[in-house]
Each structure stands twice: as structure tokens, then as C-alpha cells.
Write a protein that holds these residues in place. Structure first.
Motif, short mmCIF file in Angstrom:
data_model
loop_
_atom_site.label_atom_id
_atom_site.label_comp_id
_atom_site.label_asym_id
_atom_site.label_seq_id
_atom_site.Cartn_x
_atom_site.Cartn_y
_atom_site.Cartn_z
N VAL A 38 0.84 -1.20 0.00
CA VAL A 38 0.00 0.00 0.00
C VAL A 38 0.88 1.25 0.00
O VAL A 38 2.02 1.22 0.47
CB VAL A 38 -0.96 0.04 1.21
N PRO A 39 0.34 2.36 -0.52
CA PRO A 39 1.13 3.59 -0.57
C PRO A 39 1.07 4.37 0.73
O PRO A 39 0.31 4.03 1.65
CB PRO A 39 0.43 4.37 -1.70
N GLY A 40 1.83 5.46 0.76
CA GLY A 40 1.79 6.37 1.89
C GLY A 40 1.31 7.74 1.42
O GLY A 40 0.39 7.82 0.61
N GLY A 41 1.96 8.78 1.89
CA GLY A 41 1.51 10.14 1.57
C GLY A 41 0.29 10.46 2.40
O GLY A 41 0.25 10.20 3.60
N TRP A 64 2.52 -4.60 3.30
CA TRP A 64 3.86 -4.06 3.06
C TRP A 64 3.72 -2.59 2.63
O TRP A 64 3.06 -2.32 1.61
CB TRP A 64 4.56 -4.81 1.92
N PRO A 65 4.35 -1.66 3.37
CA PRO A 65 4.42 -0.31 2.81
C PRO A 65 5.18 -0.38 1.48
O PRO A 65 6.21 -1.05 1.39
CB PRO A 65 5.23 0.46 3.87
N GLY A 66 4.68 0.31 0.47
CA GLY A 66 5.39 0.31 -0.82
C GLY A 66 6.65 1.16 -0.76
O GLY A 66 7.58 0.97 -1.54
N ASP A 67 6.64 2.10 0.17
CA ASP A 67 7.80 2.98 0.33
C ASP A 67 7.69 3.69 1.66
O ASP A 67 6.63 3.69 2.29
CB ASP A 67 7.85 4.03 -0.79
N ASP A 68 8.79 4.30 2.07
CA ASP A 68 8.71 5.14 3.26
C ASP A 68 9.79 6.21 3.23
O ASP A 68 10.73 6.13 2.44
CB ASP A 68 8.82 4.30 4.55
N SER A 78 6.10 9.42 8.72
CA SER A 78 6.33 7.98 8.53
C SER A 78 5.09 7.29 7.96
O SER A 78 4.03 7.28 8.60
CB SER A 78 6.70 7.33 9.87
N ASN A 79 5.24 6.72 6.78
CA ASN A 79 4.13 5.93 6.22
C ASN A 79 3.87 4.70 7.08
O ASN A 79 2.72 4.36 7.39
CB ASN A 79 4.46 5.47 4.80
N THR A 80 4.94 4.01 7.47
CA THR A 80 4.80 2.77 8.23
C THR A 80 4.10 3.02 9.57
O THR A 80 3.23 2.24 9.98
CB THR A 80 6.17 2.13 8.49
N LEU A 108 -2.19 -7.84 -4.27
CA LEU A 108 -2.61 -6.53 -4.78
C LEU A 108 -1.50 -5.52 -4.51
O LEU A 108 -0.96 -5.48 -3.41
CB LEU A 108 -3.89 -6.09 -4.05
N ALA A 109 -1.18 -4.72 -5.53
CA ALA A 109 -0.24 -3.60 -5.33
C ALA A 109 -1.04 -2.31 -5.50
O ALA A 109 -1.49 -1.99 -6.61
CB ALA A 109 0.90 -3.66 -6.33
N TRP A 110 -1.23 -1.61 -4.40
CA TRP A 110 -1.95 -0.33 -4.40
C TRP A 110 -0.91 0.77 -4.45
O TRP A 110 0.03 0.77 -3.64
CB TRP A 110 -2.80 -0.26 -3.13
N LEU A 111 -1.08 1.69 -5.37
CA LEU A 111 -0.09 2.74 -5.57
C LEU A 111 -0.75 4.11 -5.59
O LEU A 111 -1.87 4.27 -6.10
CB LEU A 111 0.63 2.55 -6.92
N GLY A 112 -0.03 5.09 -5.07
CA GLY A 112 -0.37 6.49 -5.30
C GLY A 112 0.57 7.03 -6.36
O GLY A 112 1.43 6.30 -6.89
N MET A 113 0.45 8.29 -6.67
CA MET A 113 1.37 8.90 -7.64
C MET A 113 1.51 10.38 -7.30
O MET A 113 0.52 11.05 -6.97
CB MET A 113 0.80 8.76 -9.06
N GLY A 114 2.71 10.90 -7.36
CA GLY A 114 2.92 12.33 -7.21
C GLY A 114 2.70 13.05 -8.53
O GLY A 114 2.73 12.42 -9.60
#
Ligand SMILES: O=C1O[C@H](COP(=O)(O)O)[C@@H](O)[C@H](O)[C@H]1O
Length: 206
Positions: A38-41, A64-68, A78-80, A108-114
Motif C-alpha cells: 500500500v502507498p503512503g503520503g 507491506w508499505p510500498g515505500d517510506d 512515517s508511512n509505516t 494486490l499492489a496499491w499505488l499512489g502517484m505524485g
């Protein structure tokens, strides 16, 4: 071109319903855990709050956080930390993203986008590659985004693409233009590279 379905003007509740349906199907298809990234932001958290009100066996979910951002988990960026606060009381497991050689195949891969076309923390300056041999990278965005000016850790394109399906939530007309151009193969931004490599269904809520 990716096999993409765009669902316009969705509410957070609509997206939570869609996620609950997909997760319910994934739980029914296996007796083991279901693993998602999953994404953060800021975009995902109100959706996750609604998702967790749905009646599912959250103890079978691994997140799983996709990024942090490289900050302590109790830091507001912190996304996590935010994911842990939401998912863990419901019984789900939240993984700590560190440099490791292998990541699982995601249900499943959930994404955000800047608005700059970054996905996870794969920013344009980091030149993400579809044949990147590493699973997880530490990166420095350049320019540093003012809303979160930190070094990053991120799943790579091959790690995100090792998934049964991909979900985007793209809010705002500026981001929508970037996404549409990427989908049409008219840019080489990180989001376009991911979409060019996507063989699985892609659903995008706007
Ligand atoms: O920095 C990040 O930004 C993107 C986009 O966030 P949003 O709040 O504008 O949707 C996010 O997908 C990524 O996970 C995050 O670390």
C-alpha cells in the motif's frame, strides 16, 4: 499498453468497497495469508479507515508499505507508523520495510502517484528500471519534495509488478493528466515505466 480500467469520481467509500471485495476474493482463494502493498503520503489513509470497518478476517492480511521516508516510525511523515496505527489494532500484520533481497508476490499492489510522476518513492531522478535486480532500494529524491523532504526506501518496479493486480488512486486534474499521458505511452516517467511493464489488470480510481 496496460489493461487499465478507470473509475471516475469515486468516493473513499467506493474505493474501500472495491478493496473489501478484492480482499474477500483473495481470502476465499487461499487458506494462507493475503499480502498487499500500500502507498503512503496522505491519499490512502481515509480509505483505509473506511476499509477497516468492513467485515473481513484482518488477521489474515499482511501489509507491506510500498515505500517510506527515512524517519522514525513515530514521526508524522512515517508511512509505516500511520499504517501500523490503522492496521495493527484490526489484527493485520504490517511489515517493516528494510533492505532485503526478496519480497513476496503481492495479491494486490496499491499505488499512489505524485504530480511529478513518482510512484512509491521511485522519483524521476532515480531512473527506475523494469530490469532492476534489487527488490528494495534506498533513494534520495532530487528535488526533495517540500511536503516530505527525506531520503526514502522503496520497492522497485519489478517488486511492485510482482502482483496479481494493481490499484491506483489518482486525485486532482494535474495528476490525472500525468497519469493519462503515462497510460498512453506519451511519457517516460516512473509511472509510465510501471504501466509499460504491467501485464496484470490495472484499476485506477479518480
Ligand atoms: O511521498 C509519497 O507520495 C506519494 C503520493 O502521495 P499523495 O498523498 O499525493 O497521494 C505516495 O504514493 C507515496 O507512497 C509517498 O511516500
Amino acid at each position: 499498453m496496460a489493461d487499465a480500467t478507470i473509475i471516475e469520481n469515486a468516493t473513499d467509500g467506493d474505493i474501500a468497497d472495491w478493496l473489501a471485495q478484492r480482499l474477500g476474493e483473495a481470502f476465499a482463494a487461499t487458506e494462507g495469508p493475503v499480502t498487499i502493498t500500500v502507498p503512503g503520503g496522505s491519499t490512502p489513509f481515509p480509505i483505509i479507515e473506511q476499509l477497516l470497518t468492513r467485515d473481513l478476517d484482518w488477521s489474515r492480511l499482511v501489509v507491506w508499505p510500498g515505500d517510506d521516508r527515512i524517519v522514525p516510525e513515530d514521526h508524522e511523515a512515517s508511512n509505516t507508523g500511520k499504517l501500523r496505527k490503522l492496521f495493527e489494532p484490526a489484527g493485520a500484520e504490517v511489515v517493516t520495510l528494510t533492505i532485503m533481497e526478496q519480497v513476496p508476490h503481492f495479491d494486490l499492489a496499491w499505488l499512489g502517484m505524485g504530480a511529478d510522476g513518482h510512484i512509491a518513492s521511485l522519483f524521476p531522478n532515480t531512473d527506475p528500471k523494469l530490469d532492476e535486480p534489487r527488490s528494495i532500494l534506498r533513494l534520495t529524491p532530487d528535488p526533495l519534495p517540500p511536503e516530505a523532504p527525506f531520503d526514502r526506501i522503496s520497492l522497485t518496479l519489478p517488486s511492485l509488478l510482482a502482483s496479481d493486480q494493481i490499484l491506483f488512486v489518482i486525485r486532482g486534474s494535474d495528476k490525472r493528466t500525468v497519469f493519462d499521458q503515462a497510460l498512453a505511452g506519451k511519457s517516460d516517467l516512473p509511472v509510465a515505466r510501471l504501466l509499460a511493464g504491467a501485464k496484470q489488470p490495472v484499476t485506477c480510481f479518480t
